[in-house]
Design an enzyme around this catalytic site. Structure first.
Site, PDB file in Angstrom:
ATOM      1  N   GLY A 161       0.829  -1.208   0.000  1.00  0.00           N
ATOM      2  CA  GLY A 161       0.000   0.000   0.000  1.00  0.00           C
ATOM      3  C   GLY A 161       0.854   1.245   0.000  1.00  0.00           C
ATOM      4  O   GLY A 161       1.913   1.270   0.618  1.00  0.00           O
ATOM      5  N   ARG A 188       1.202  -5.035  -6.152  1.00  0.00           N
ATOM      6  CA  ARG A 188       1.379  -6.324  -5.477  1.00  0.00           C
ATOM      7  C   ARG A 188       1.614  -7.344  -6.586  1.00  0.00           C
ATOM      8  O   ARG A 188       1.054  -7.224  -7.667  1.00  0.00           O
ATOM      9  CB  ARG A 188       0.153  -6.665  -4.641  1.00  0.00           C
ATOM     10  CG  ARG A 188      -0.152  -5.573  -3.599  1.00  0.00           C
ATOM     11  CD  ARG A 188      -1.245  -5.933  -2.648  1.00  0.00           C
ATOM     12  NE  ARG A 188      -1.820  -4.745  -2.025  1.00  0.00           N
ATOM     13  CZ  ARG A 188      -1.468  -4.248  -0.843  1.00  0.00           C
ATOM     14  NH1 ARG A 188      -0.530  -4.817  -0.131  1.00  0.00           N
ATOM     15  NH2 ARG A 188      -2.044  -3.177  -0.366  1.00  0.00           N
ATOM     16  N   ASP A 248       5.279  -5.432   5.819  1.00  0.00           N
ATOM     17  CA  ASP A 248       5.957  -6.695   6.148  1.00  0.00           C
ATOM     18  C   ASP A 248       5.957  -7.703   5.001  1.00  0.00           C
ATOM     19  O   ASP A 248       6.900  -8.476   4.859  1.00  0.00           O
ATOM     20  CB  ASP A 248       5.443  -7.307   7.455  1.00  0.00           C
ATOM     21  CG  ASP A 248       3.935  -7.436   7.492  1.00  0.00           C
ATOM     22  OD1 ASP A 248       3.283  -7.167   6.460  1.00  0.00           O
ATOM     23  OD2 ASP A 248       3.413  -7.829   8.548  1.00  0.00           O
ATOM     24  N   THR A 269       4.256   2.221   5.724  1.00  0.00           N
ATOM     25  CA  THR A 269       2.864   1.809   5.849  1.00  0.00           C
ATOM     26  C   THR A 269       2.149   2.735   6.822  1.00  0.00           C
ATOM     27  O   THR A 269       2.714   3.078   7.864  1.00  0.00           O
ATOM     28  CB  THR A 269       2.729   0.334   6.315  1.00  0.00           C
ATOM     29  OG1 THR A 269       1.377   0.103   6.709  1.00  0.00           O
ATOM     30  CG2 THR A 269       3.634  -0.017   7.483  1.00  0.00           C
ATOM     31  N   ASP A 308      -0.224   2.025   8.643  1.00  0.00           N
ATOM     32  CA  ASP A 308      -0.840   1.266   9.751  1.00  0.00           C
ATOM     33  C   ASP A 308      -0.017   1.187  11.041  1.00  0.00           C
ATOM     34  O   ASP A 308      -0.535   0.740  12.060  1.00  0.00           O
ATOM     35  CB  ASP A 308      -1.150  -0.170   9.297  1.00  0.00           C
ATOM     36  CG  ASP A 308      -2.255  -0.208   8.260  1.00  0.00           C
ATOM     37  OD1 ASP A 308      -3.097   0.711   8.272  1.00  0.00           O
ATOM     38  OD2 ASP A 308      -2.278  -1.140   7.429  1.00  0.00           O
ATOM     39  N   ASP A 335       2.040  -0.946  11.841  1.00  0.00           N
ATOM     40  CA  ASP A 335       1.944  -2.328  12.325  1.00  0.00           C
ATOM     41  C   ASP A 335       3.234  -3.120  12.122  1.00  0.00           C
ATOM     42  O   ASP A 335       3.202  -4.330  11.939  1.00  0.00           O
ATOM     43  CB  ASP A 335       0.766  -3.046  11.644  1.00  0.00           C
ATOM     44  CG  ASP A 335       0.905  -3.077  10.132  1.00  0.00           C
ATOM     45  OD1 ASP A 335       1.776  -2.376   9.590  1.00  0.00           O
ATOM     46  OD2 ASP A 335       0.140  -3.812   9.486  1.00  0.00           O
ATOM     47  N   ARG A 381      -7.012  -2.916   9.176  1.00  0.00           N
ATOM     48  CA  ARG A 381      -7.740  -4.187   9.154  1.00  0.00           C
ATOM     49  C   ARG A 381      -7.345  -5.046  10.351  1.00  0.00           C
ATOM     50  O   ARG A 381      -8.155  -5.650  10.996  1.00  0.00           O
ATOM     51  CB  ARG A 381      -7.454  -4.928   7.847  1.00  0.00           C
ATOM     52  CG  ARG A 381      -8.711  -5.094   7.026  1.00  0.00           C
ATOM     53  CD  ARG A 381      -8.403  -5.595   5.657  1.00  0.00           C
ATOM     54  NE  ARG A 381      -7.807  -4.545   4.844  1.00  0.00           N
ATOM     55  CZ  ARG A 381      -7.125  -4.758   3.730  1.00  0.00           C
ATOM     56  NH1 ARG A 381      -6.935  -5.970   3.294  1.00  0.00           N
ATOM     57  NH2 ARG A 381      -6.638  -3.762   3.049  1.00  0.00           N
ATOM     58  N   GLU A 436     -16.003   9.002  22.186  1.00  0.00           N
ATOM     59  CA  GLU A 436     -16.624   8.362  23.353  1.00  0.00           C
ATOM     60  C   GLU A 436     -16.245   6.882  23.419  1.00  0.00           C
ATOM     61  O   GLU A 436     -16.163   6.306  24.490  1.00  0.00           O
ATOM     62  CB  GLU A 436     -18.156   8.510  23.288  1.00  0.00           C
ATOM     63  CG  GLU A 436     -18.683   9.836  23.841  1.00  0.00           C
ATOM     64  CD  GLU A 436     -18.284  11.047  23.023  1.00  0.00           C
ATOM     65  OE1 GLU A 436     -18.236  10.940  21.783  1.00  0.00           O
ATOM     66  OE2 GLU A 436     -17.996  12.098  23.626  1.00  0.00           O
ATOM     67  N   ILE A 451      -8.845   8.474   1.593  1.00  0.00           N
ATOM     68  CA  ILE A 451      -8.371   9.841   1.880  1.00  0.00           C
ATOM     69  C   ILE A 451      -7.170   9.772   2.824  1.00  0.00           C
ATOM     70  O   ILE A 451      -6.239  10.566   2.726  1.00  0.00           O
ATOM     71  CB  ILE A 451      -9.521  10.663   2.509  1.00  0.00           C
ATOM     72  CG1 ILE A 451     -10.579  10.964   1.457  1.00  0.00           C
ATOM     73  CG2 ILE A 451      -9.011  11.956   3.129  1.00  0.00           C
ATOM     74  CD1 ILE A 451     -11.843  11.563   2.005  1.00  0.00           C
ATOM     75  N   GLN A 452      -7.195   8.777   3.717  1.00  0.00           N
ATOM     76  CA  GLN A 452      -6.109   8.648   4.708  1.00  0.00           C
ATOM     77  C   GLN A 452      -4.766   8.312   4.088  1.00  0.00           C
ATOM     78  O   GLN A 452      -3.729   8.482   4.712  1.00  0.00           O
ATOM     79  CB  GLN A 452      -6.445   7.525   5.705  1.00  0.00           C
ATOM     80  CG  GLN A 452      -7.543   7.886   6.650  1.00  0.00           C
ATOM     81  CD  GLN A 452      -8.227   6.651   7.211  1.00  0.00           C
ATOM     82  OE1 GLN A 452      -7.903   6.221   8.300  1.00  0.00           O
ATOM     83  NE2 GLN A 452      -9.170   6.088   6.491  1.00  0.00           N
TER      84      GLN A 452
HETATM   85  P1  ATP Z   1       0.957  -3.113   3.332  1.00  0.00           P
HETATM   86  O1  ATP Z   1       1.249  -3.221   4.802  1.00  0.00           O
HETATM   87  O2  ATP Z   1       0.772  -1.726   2.887  1.00  0.00           O
HETATM   88  O3  ATP Z   1      -0.115  -4.057   2.854  1.00  0.00           O
HETATM   89  P2  ATP Z   1       2.911  -4.976   2.415  1.00  0.00           P
HETATM   90  O4  ATP Z   1       4.311  -4.822   1.934  1.00  0.00           O
HETATM   91  O5  ATP Z   1       2.726  -5.814   3.649  1.00  0.00           O
HETATM   92  O6  ATP Z   1       2.316  -3.540   2.569  1.00  0.00           O
HETATM   93  P3  ATP Z   1       1.862  -7.060   0.709  1.00  0.00           P
HETATM   94  O7  ATP Z   1       0.778  -7.025  -0.309  1.00  0.00           O
HETATM   95  O8  ATP Z   1       1.747  -8.024   1.817  1.00  0.00           O
HETATM   96  O9  ATP Z   1       2.009  -5.570   1.224  1.00  0.00           O
HETATM   97  O10 ATP Z   1       3.258  -7.353  -0.027  1.00  0.00           O
HETATM   98  C1  ATP Z   1       3.659  -6.607  -1.156  1.00  0.00           C
HETATM   99  C2  ATP Z   1       4.304  -7.545  -2.167  1.00  0.00           C
HETATM  100  O11 ATP Z   1       5.447  -8.163  -1.554  1.00  0.00           O
HETATM  101  C3  ATP Z   1       3.432  -8.703  -2.617  1.00  0.00           C
HETATM  102  O12 ATP Z   1       2.598  -8.388  -3.685  1.00  0.00           O
HETATM  103  C4  ATP Z   1       4.474  -9.723  -3.033  1.00  0.00           C
HETATM  104  O13 ATP Z   1       4.953  -9.471  -4.324  1.00  0.00           O
HETATM  105  C5  ATP Z   1       5.588  -9.488  -2.020  1.00  0.00           C
HETATM  106  N1  ATP Z   1       5.434 -10.457  -0.923  1.00  0.00           N
HETATM  107  C6  ATP Z   1       4.491 -10.461   0.041  1.00  0.00           C
HETATM  108  N2  ATP Z   1       4.613 -11.528   0.851  1.00  0.00           N
HETATM  109  C7  ATP Z   1       5.657 -12.232   0.360  1.00  0.00           C
HETATM  110  C8  ATP Z   1       6.299 -13.464   0.744  1.00  0.00           C
HETATM  111  N3  ATP Z   1       5.861 -14.168   1.795  1.00  0.00           N
HETATM  112  N4  ATP Z   1       7.354 -13.871   0.027  1.00  0.00           N
HETATM  113  C9  ATP Z   1       7.789 -13.167  -1.029  1.00  0.00           C
HETATM  114  N5  ATP Z   1       7.233 -12.018  -1.443  1.00  0.00           N
HETATM  115  C10 ATP Z   1       6.180 -11.549  -0.769  1.00  0.00           C
END
Ligand code: ATP
Length: 324
Positions: free
Chosen positions: A15, A76, A107, A129, A131, A133, A175, A191, A255-256
């Site tokens: 994201g 992705r 992550d 990110t 989030d 997180d 989420r 509240e 928007i965020q």
């Molecule tokens: P956000 O927290 O914003 O969702 P993110 O990096 O966690 O960001 P993901 O969609 O989980 O978003 O991962 C982004 C891309 O990283 C995936 O589309 C994929 O190509 C790669 N990726 C995710 N998980 C794995 C994995 N376990 N092994 C290898 N590549 C991965």
């Protein structure tokens, strides 16, 4: 020899988050200052597999520090999650002379960077990110802008909620992680704050509280929901039916994610970008950059991914005390 990296690639993945551009700018300019070449990889791992790779100069990142989103686009990629995809991606890096890679994302993106590190590409990750997180860091690029954007939006909803003496359920992003909800809930004087990490799904307690507060003269009732809690529109309908107080849901949504990054996001993203390149220059690989207890730090990717993070119990308790 440690200092062997000659060409650094940079990509954004997952994201988008405000401040990613500031991080890209820092990566490019720090690398150039160290005499390295830089290549921008567009559309994350998907673009890497498509060889959507462009040379980056100092001017390629002019006039972007103040812009939200990511000039490199983000995506992705399912193909990259396969062994064949990862082998191909490492080969493409080698073909383009990319021996160091900065991955800005969440992550999932870090897991991908670890897979490339195993294949001989030196990788460093920056936590991008909204989030918040990612367990190994107190700060993630984009969180500060996102909470400020949501906070301003909730202030506006609050005005109309008070005027109409309504219950407003405001859904913010998150989420699995309730940080945005918790921070906005406190900043907006909600509240109730419902986060997946703590909510017991006992809606009757909320209903009883609304009825009690209304009797005590409350003019509005603001509930900030993290996205993962469930359908806020249906919750509004149930609450209206049970309390007799008009209830509306507002979903703040994408928007965020957008908008000009705050000063905090720009500065931390800049520092993390520079720190990441410094790591690569020192010969490091398979690292995640973090900000902890006032310092920039780095961790092994697997170690970072194994860390667990919970929302801040103290802040959560404070939010409960203050929501009278
Ligand atoms: P956000 O927290 O914003 O969702 P993110 O990096 O966690 O960001 P993901 O969609 O989980 O978003 O991962 C982004 C891309 O990283 C995936 O589309 C994929 O190509 C790669 N990726 C995710 N998980 C794995 C994995 N376990 N092994 C290898 N590549 C991965």
């Amino acid at each position: 020899m440690a200092n062997e990296v000659k060409t650094i690639g940079v990509l954004t993945s997952g994201g988008d988050a405000p401040g990613m551009n500031a991080a890209i700018r820092a990566v490019v300019r720090t690398a150039l200052a160290n005499g390295l070449k830089v290549k921008g990889i567009r559309r994350g791992y998907s673009g890497l597999l498509d060889e959507d790779i462009v040379d980056m100069e100092a001017q390629s990142v002019s006039d972007i520090i103040q812009r939200g989103g990511t000039i490199l686009y983000t995506a992705r990629s399912k193909e990259f999650m396969t062994t064949e995809g990862q082998d191909k991606a490492a080969e493409i890096c080698r073909k383009h002379g990319i021996d160091g890679l900065v991955v800005i994302g969440g992550d999932g993106s870090f897991r991908g960077a670890a897979d490339l590190a195993v294949r001989g590409i030196n990788t460093v990750c920056l936590p991008g990110t909204i989030d918040l997180d990612i367990a190994c860091t107190d700060y993630t690029i984009g969180f500060d802008t996102a909470v400020n954007t949501a906070m301003e939006a909730i202030d506006k909803v609050r005005d109309t909620s008070t005027s109409h003496e309504r219950c407003s359920i405001i859904e913010v992003m998150g989420r699995k992680a309730g940080y945005i909800a918790l921070w906005c809930g406190i900043a907006n004087g909600a509240e109730d704050i419902l986060v997946t990490e703590r909510y017991d799904y006992d809606e009757q307690k909320i209903i009883d509280k609304i009825i009690e507060r209304r009797k005590a003269g409350k003019k509005h009732y603001i509930i900030v929901n993290a996205e993962g809690i469930g359908d806020s529109n249906n919750m509004a309908k149930r609450i209206e039916a049970a309390t007799g107080m008009e209830a509306r849901a507002t979903i703040i949504g994408h928007i965020q994610r957008g908008g000009s990054p705050t000063c905090i996001d720009r500065v931390h993203a800049s520092a993390m970008g520079a720190y990441g390149v410094d790591l690569l220059c020192k010969g490091a690989s398979n690292r995640v950059v973090g900000y902890r207890d006032g310092n920039y730090v780095d961790y092994d990717i697997k170690e970072a991914l194994a860390m667990k993070k919970d929302i801040d119990q103290y802040l959560y308790d404070v939010s409960k005390t203050l929501s009278r």
